[in-house]
Design a protein around this motif. Structure first.
Motif, PDB file in Angstrom:
ATOM      1  N   ARG A  42      36.955 -19.962 -12.425  1.00  0.00           N
ATOM      2  CA  ARG A  42      35.914 -20.797 -11.820  1.00  0.00           C
ATOM      3  C   ARG A  42      35.980 -22.215 -12.366  1.00  0.00           C
ATOM      4  O   ARG A  42      35.834 -23.184 -11.637  1.00  0.00           O
ATOM      5  CB  ARG A  42      34.541 -20.181 -12.065  1.00  0.00           C
ATOM      6  N   LYS A  43      36.211 -22.328 -13.670  1.00  0.00           N
ATOM      7  CA  LYS A  43      36.238 -23.638 -14.306  1.00  0.00           C
ATOM      8  C   LYS A  43      37.350 -24.517 -13.729  1.00  0.00           C
ATOM      9  O   LYS A  43      37.192 -25.716 -13.571  1.00  0.00           O
ATOM     10  CB  LYS A  43      36.435 -23.461 -15.823  1.00  0.00           C
ATOM     11  N   HIS A  44      38.489 -23.910 -13.423  1.00  0.00           N
ATOM     12  CA  HIS A  44      39.657 -24.665 -12.965  1.00  0.00           C
ATOM     13  C   HIS A  44      39.883 -24.558 -11.468  1.00  0.00           C
ATOM     14  O   HIS A  44      40.894 -25.045 -10.966  1.00  0.00           O
ATOM     15  CB  HIS A  44      40.907 -24.170 -13.703  1.00  0.00           C
ATOM     16  N   SER A  45      38.945 -23.938 -10.749  1.00  0.00           N
ATOM     17  CA  SER A  45      39.216 -23.635  -9.349  1.00  0.00           C
ATOM     18  C   SER A  45      39.458 -24.887  -8.511  1.00  0.00           C
ATOM     19  O   SER A  45      40.326 -24.894  -7.636  1.00  0.00           O
ATOM     20  CB  SER A  45      38.076 -22.810  -8.754  1.00  0.00           C
ATOM     21  N   GLU A  46      38.717 -25.958  -8.791  1.00  0.00           N
ATOM     22  CA  GLU A  46      38.919 -27.173  -8.000  1.00  0.00           C
ATOM     23  C   GLU A  46      40.308 -27.750  -8.223  1.00  0.00           C
ATOM     24  O   GLU A  46      40.995 -28.157  -7.296  1.00  0.00           O
ATOM     25  CB  GLU A  46      37.867 -28.223  -8.362  1.00  0.00           C
ATOM     26  N   LYS A  47      40.707 -27.791  -9.499  1.00  0.00           N
ATOM     27  CA  LYS A  47      42.028 -28.325  -9.823  1.00  0.00           C
ATOM     28  C   LYS A  47      43.128 -27.451  -9.228  1.00  0.00           C
ATOM     29  O   LYS A  47      44.110 -27.955  -8.687  1.00  0.00           O
ATOM     30  CB  LYS A  47      42.181 -28.383 -11.355  1.00  0.00           C
ATOM     31  N   LEU A  48      42.933 -26.167  -9.306  1.00  0.00           N
ATOM     32  CA  LEU A  48      43.935 -25.250  -8.767  1.00  0.00           C
ATOM     33  C   LEU A  48      44.041 -25.391  -7.255  1.00  0.00           C
ATOM     34  O   LEU A  48      45.130 -25.323  -6.685  1.00  0.00           O
ATOM     35  CB  LEU A  48      43.579 -23.814  -9.150  1.00  0.00           C
ATOM     36  N   ALA A  49      42.904 -25.636  -6.613  1.00  0.00           N
ATOM     37  CA  ALA A  49      42.917 -25.837  -5.166  1.00  0.00           C
ATOM     38  C   ALA A  49      43.713 -27.099  -4.821  1.00  0.00           C
ATOM     39  O   ALA A  49      44.469 -27.125  -3.857  1.00  0.00           O
ATOM     40  CB  ALA A  49      41.494 -25.937  -4.633  1.00  0.00           C
ATOM     41  N   GLU A  50      43.553 -28.153  -5.646  1.00  0.00           N
ATOM     42  CA  GLU A  50      44.312 -29.391  -5.434  1.00  0.00           C
ATOM     43  C   GLU A  50      45.808 -29.138  -5.521  1.00  0.00           C
ATOM     44  O   GLU A  50      46.609 -29.767  -4.849  1.00  0.00           O
ATOM     45  CB  GLU A  50      43.934 -30.425  -6.499  1.00  0.00           C
ATOM     46  N   LEU A  51      46.172 -28.228  -6.413  1.00  0.00           N
ATOM     47  CA  LEU A  51      47.584 -27.926  -6.626  1.00  0.00           C
ATOM     48  C   LEU A  51      48.104 -26.891  -5.635  1.00  0.00           C
ATOM     49  O   LEU A  51      49.242 -26.464  -5.723  1.00  0.00           O
ATOM     50  CB  LEU A  51      47.783 -27.402  -8.056  1.00  0.00           C
ATOM     51  N   SER A  52      47.225 -26.491  -4.722  1.00  0.00           N
ATOM     52  CA  SER A  52      47.594 -25.463  -3.750  1.00  0.00           C
ATOM     53  C   SER A  52      48.065 -24.189  -4.434  1.00  0.00           C
ATOM     54  O   SER A  52      49.038 -23.559  -4.007  1.00  0.00           O
ATOM     55  CB  SER A  52      48.682 -25.976  -2.788  1.00  0.00           C
ATOM     56  N   ALA A  53      47.393 -23.860  -5.499  1.00  0.00           N
ATOM     57  CA  ALA A  53      47.754 -22.649  -6.231  1.00  0.00           C
ATOM     58  C   ALA A  53      47.407 -21.411  -5.414  1.00  0.00           C
ATOM     59  O   ALA A  53      46.418 -21.396  -4.688  1.00  0.00           O
ATOM     60  CB  ALA A  53      47.026 -22.603  -7.559  1.00  0.00           C
ATOM     61  N   ASP A  54      48.234 -20.432  -5.568  1.00  0.00           N
ATOM     62  CA  ASP A  54      47.982 -19.139  -4.928  1.00  0.00           C
ATOM     63  C   ASP A  54      47.239 -18.265  -5.937  1.00  0.00           C
ATOM     64  O   ASP A  54      47.802 -17.814  -6.919  1.00  0.00           O
ATOM     65  CB  ASP A  54      49.322 -18.516  -4.534  1.00  0.00           C
ATOM     66  N   MET A  55      45.952 -18.082  -5.700  1.00  0.00           N
ATOM     67  CA  MET A  55      45.135 -17.343  -6.659  1.00  0.00           C
ATOM     68  C   MET A  55      44.935 -15.917  -6.179  1.00  0.00           C
ATOM     69  O   MET A  55      44.429 -15.691  -5.089  1.00  0.00           O
ATOM     70  CB  MET A  55      43.787 -18.044  -6.836  1.00  0.00           C
ATOM     71  N   ARG A  56      45.301 -14.995  -7.002  1.00  0.00           N
ATOM     72  CA  ARG A  56      45.228 -13.589  -6.617  1.00  0.00           C
ATOM     73  C   ARG A  56      44.338 -12.838  -7.590  1.00  0.00           C
ATOM     74  O   ARG A  56      44.682 -12.668  -8.764  1.00  0.00           O
ATOM     75  CB  ARG A  56      46.623 -12.967  -6.653  1.00  0.00           C
ATOM     76  N   TRP A  57      43.192 -12.425  -7.087  1.00  0.00           N
ATOM     77  CA  TRP A  57      42.301 -11.609  -7.918  1.00  0.00           C
ATOM     78  C   TRP A  57      42.885 -10.211  -8.014  1.00  0.00           C
ATOM     79  O   TRP A  57      43.056  -9.526  -7.009  1.00  0.00           O
ATOM     80  CB  TRP A  57      40.904 -11.564  -7.314  1.00  0.00           C
TER      81      TRP A  57
END
Ligand SMILES: [Zn+2]
Length: 61
Positions: A42-57
């Motif tokens: 959650r803390k890094h979600s905005e930054k990760l979204a900027e990087l187009s990270a593929d987040m897999r829960w």
């Protein structure tokens, strides 16, 4: 060439790269993979979204 590793489920052995808590999310970036706990996801979600990270829960919070 990028070879896609076989997705392995996170286990209790997998730890957040920031705080060492149990990892809940595997974040796939061009540069590699990171593991985050729910808090740091959650803390890094905005930054990760900027990087187009593929987040897999890997497990439900
Ligand atoms: Zn963490």
């Amino acid at each position: 060439m990028i070879t896609t590793p076989i997705a392995m489920p996170l286990t209790a052995m997998d730890r957040c790269d920031r705080c060492g808590a149990q990892a809940k999310v595997r974040v796939v970036l061009a540069a590699g993979e990171l593991l985050f706990c729910g808090h740091h996801t959650r803390k890094h979600s905005e930054k990760l979204a900027e990087l187009s990270a593929d987040m897999r829960w890997e497990s439900r919070p």
